[in-house]
Design an enzyme around this catalytic site. Structure first.
Site, PDB file in Angstrom:
ATOM      1  N   VAL A  66       0.816  -1.226   0.000  1.00 46.95           N
ATOM      2  CA  VAL A  66       0.000   0.000   0.000  1.00 46.95           C
ATOM      3  C   VAL A  66       0.847   1.272   0.000  1.00 46.95           C
ATOM      4  CG1 VAL A  66      -1.978  -1.068   1.141  1.00 46.95           C
ATOM      5  CG2 VAL A  66      -0.238   0.099   2.536  1.00 46.95           C
ATOM      6  N   ASN A  92      -6.772   0.036   5.868  1.00 47.58           N
ATOM      7  CA  ASN A  92      -6.589  -0.615   7.177  1.00 47.58           C
ATOM      8  C   ASN A  92      -5.144  -1.017   7.456  1.00 47.58           C
ATOM      9  OD1 ASN A  92      -7.401  -2.513   9.533  1.00 47.58           O
ATOM     10  ND2 ASN A  92      -6.381  -3.855   8.046  1.00 47.58           N
ATOM     11  N   TYR A 158       4.711   5.734  14.979  1.00 46.82           N
ATOM     12  CA  TYR A 158       3.308   5.288  14.884  1.00 46.82           C
ATOM     13  C   TYR A 158       2.337   6.407  15.268  1.00 46.82           C
ATOM     14  CZ  TYR A 158      -0.729   2.150  15.705  1.00 46.82           C
ATOM     15  OH  TYR A 158      -1.961   1.540  15.685  1.00 46.82           O
ATOM     16  N   LYS A 162      -0.406   8.233  12.885  1.00 46.99           N
ATOM     17  CA  LYS A 162      -1.855   8.203  13.175  1.00 46.99           C
ATOM     18  C   LYS A 162      -2.403   9.615  13.426  1.00 46.99           C
ATOM     19  CE  LYS A 162      -2.318   3.663  12.914  1.00 46.99           C
ATOM     20  NZ  LYS A 162      -3.001   3.032  11.762  1.00 46.99           N
TER      21      LYS A 162
HETATM   22  P1  NAD Z   1      -2.149  -6.785  12.094  1.00 47.91           P
HETATM   23  O1  NAD Z   1      -0.687  -6.713  12.240  1.00 47.91           O
HETATM   24  O2  NAD Z   1      -2.865  -7.979  12.573  1.00 47.91           O
HETATM   25  O3  NAD Z   1      -2.562  -6.505  10.586  1.00 47.91           O
HETATM   26  C1  NAD Z   1      -1.976  -5.475   9.847  1.00 47.91           C
HETATM   27  C2  NAD Z   1      -2.117  -5.799   8.387  1.00 47.91           C
HETATM   28  O4  NAD Z   1      -1.493  -4.771   7.607  1.00 47.91           O
HETATM   29  C3  NAD Z   1      -1.421  -7.112   8.038  1.00 47.91           C
HETATM   30  O5  NAD Z   1      -2.275  -7.877   7.219  1.00 47.91           O
HETATM   31  C4  NAD Z   1      -0.188  -6.662   7.262  1.00 47.91           C
HETATM   32  O6  NAD Z   1       0.263  -7.588   6.308  1.00 47.91           O
HETATM   33  C5  NAD Z   1      -0.750  -5.411   6.585  1.00 47.91           C
HETATM   34  N1  NAD Z   1       0.324  -4.571   6.049  1.00 47.91           N
HETATM   35  C6  NAD Z   1       1.411  -4.067   6.698  1.00 47.91           C
HETATM   36  N2  NAD Z   1       2.187  -3.402   5.821  1.00 47.91           N
HETATM   37  C7  NAD Z   1       1.572  -3.460   4.615  1.00 47.91           C
HETATM   38  C8  NAD Z   1       1.873  -2.954   3.320  1.00 47.91           C
HETATM   39  N3  NAD Z   1       2.983  -2.239   3.078  1.00 47.91           N
HETATM   40  N4  NAD Z   1       1.004  -3.204   2.308  1.00 47.91           N
HETATM   41  C9  NAD Z   1      -0.109  -3.936   2.520  1.00 47.91           C
HETATM   42  N5  NAD Z   1      -0.439  -4.440   3.719  1.00 47.91           N
HETATM   43  C10 NAD Z   1       0.389  -4.205   4.749  1.00 47.91           C
HETATM   44  O7  NAD Z   1      -2.737  -5.495  12.825  1.00 47.91           O
HETATM   45  P2  NAD Z   1      -4.227  -5.080  13.190  1.00 47.91           P
HETATM   46  O8  NAD Z   1      -4.306  -4.964  14.652  1.00 47.91           O
HETATM   47  O9  NAD Z   1      -5.235  -5.900  12.464  1.00 47.91           O
HETATM   48  O10 NAD Z   1      -4.171  -3.592  12.629  1.00 47.91           O
HETATM   49  C11 NAD Z   1      -4.979  -3.115  11.560  1.00 47.91           C
HETATM   50  C12 NAD Z   1      -5.010  -1.599  11.640  1.00 47.91           C
HETATM   51  O11 NAD Z   1      -5.605  -1.205  12.894  1.00 47.91           O
HETATM   52  C13 NAD Z   1      -3.627  -0.947  11.613  1.00 47.91           C
HETATM   53  O12 NAD Z   1      -3.688   0.239  10.858  1.00 47.91           O
HETATM   54  C14 NAD Z   1      -3.347  -0.651  13.078  1.00 47.91           C
HETATM   55  O13 NAD Z   1      -2.457   0.418  13.260  1.00 47.91           O
HETATM   56  C15 NAD Z   1      -4.755  -0.312  13.556  1.00 47.91           C
HETATM   57  N6  NAD Z   1      -4.918  -0.440  15.009  1.00 47.91           N
HETATM   58  C16 NAD Z   1      -4.863  -1.643  15.626  1.00 47.91           C
HETATM   59  C17 NAD Z   1      -5.028  -1.706  17.007  1.00 47.91           C
HETATM   60  C18 NAD Z   1      -4.993  -3.003  17.759  1.00 47.91           C
HETATM   61  O14 NAD Z   1      -5.022  -2.969  19.007  1.00 47.91           O
HETATM   62  N7  NAD Z   1      -4.948  -4.156  17.127  1.00 47.91           N
HETATM   63  C19 NAD Z   1      -5.243  -0.532  17.736  1.00 47.91           C
HETATM   64  C20 NAD Z   1      -5.279   0.679  17.079  1.00 47.91           C
HETATM   65  C21 NAD Z   1      -5.127   0.719  15.701  1.00 47.91           C
END
Ligand code: NAD
Length: 261
Positions: A66, A92, A158, A162
């Protein structure tokens, strides 16, 4: 279920695990057609796509980075070639790197910014260019975090990304509101996904995280997906430029929860 979502076409970035998988699967329940993007975990994306279809939707998986223009072009092409249109784009994909800021390498800083911030810019640019060209009142959801608001020492790249996503979302929501394009953010709190797997495997760190959540528990990816479905649907038709926090109250200054201060 939101009736108006039926047969709509969505791109979900980072769909091979965690929140992206939950959003893809939920869109399947809404009988949408979903482009499930993955970066390296093809099996995870395939499993998610199978569940989308089991849930009543349609799905294709596509590898794309992405943080590149070609990656985002590949995603829009996948939507149009497979499903003939684009209605909803969910930025996402995300990553985080922990390091004291004075030891954080430029390379690691740029890695996080290029996915979490530049990736969101490129995804929005790609989707909006399509919506404008086809005169569509499309819908964009940017995955932010409670850390667009809450500082998080040792995660400066990070929180910077954000925080940037928050203002970027608001700015383009304003810029394209006149065309009926809605752009919103979601700010998850602590959600049980692979990004937190190591931390939550440690009981002390798990309990410590729970203690920062007024609702006293870690969130489920499906609870974030429910917010994404609402924002994508016409039930939120008068909502643009917000961050919908889905955080069990983490942004409510929990240190004050017993009336201290
Ligand atoms: P995760 O690590 O389980 O999933 C993240 C996904 O992003 C993975 O599938 C990964 O392969 C993909 N990704 C990373 N770099 C990429 C790239 N260059 N191109 C395409 N895909 C890429 O994390 P998650 O918890 O499911 O997080 C999803 C979103 O939610 C993120 O943006 C994260 O910052 C946000 N978030 C998560 C939490 C949490 O507690 N889990 C809290 C706040 C925000």
């Amino acid at each position: 279920m939101y009736k108006d979502l039926e047969n709509k076409v969505a791109v979900v970035t980072g769909g091979s695990k965690g929140i992206g998988t939950a959003i893809s699967e939920r869109f399947g329940k809404e009988h949408m057609s979903v482009v499930v993007n993955y970066h390296s975990d093809e099996d995870g994306a395939k499993k998610a796509a199978e569940i989308v279809e089991k849930n009543g939707g349609k799905a294709v998986t596509i590898q794309a980075n992405v943080s590149t223009e070609e990656g985002n072009q590949a995603l829009i092409d996948a939507a149009v070639d497979n499903f003939g249109d684009l209605d909803v784009w969910v930025n996402n994909a995300g990553m985080e790197i922990k390091s004291p800021t004075h030891e954080l390498s430029l390379d690691d800083w740029q890695k996080v910014i290029s996915v979490d911030q530049t990736g969101v810019f490129l995804g929005c640019k790609t989707a909006i260019a399509y919506f404008e060209k086809h005169n569509k009142q499309g819908n964009i959801i940017n995955m932010s975090s409670v850390h667009e608001q809450i500082p998080w020492p040792t995660f400066a790249s990070y929180t910077t990304a954000k925080g940037g996503v928050k203002m970027f979302t608001k700015t383009i929501a304003m810029e394209y509101a006149k065309d009926g394009i809605r752009v919103n953010g979601i700010g998850p709190g602590a959600i049980n996904t692979p990004i937190n797997a190591k931390k939550f495997a440690d009981k002390e760190q798990y309990d410590q995280t729970v203690s920062m959540v007024p609702m006293n528990r870690i969130g489920k990816p499906e609870e974030v997906a429910a917010g994404a479905a609402w924002l994508a649907s016409s039930e939120s038709s008068y909502v643009t430029g917000i961050t919908l926090f889905i955080d069990g109250g983490m942004t409510l200054y929990p240190a004050f929860k017993d009336g201290q201060g």
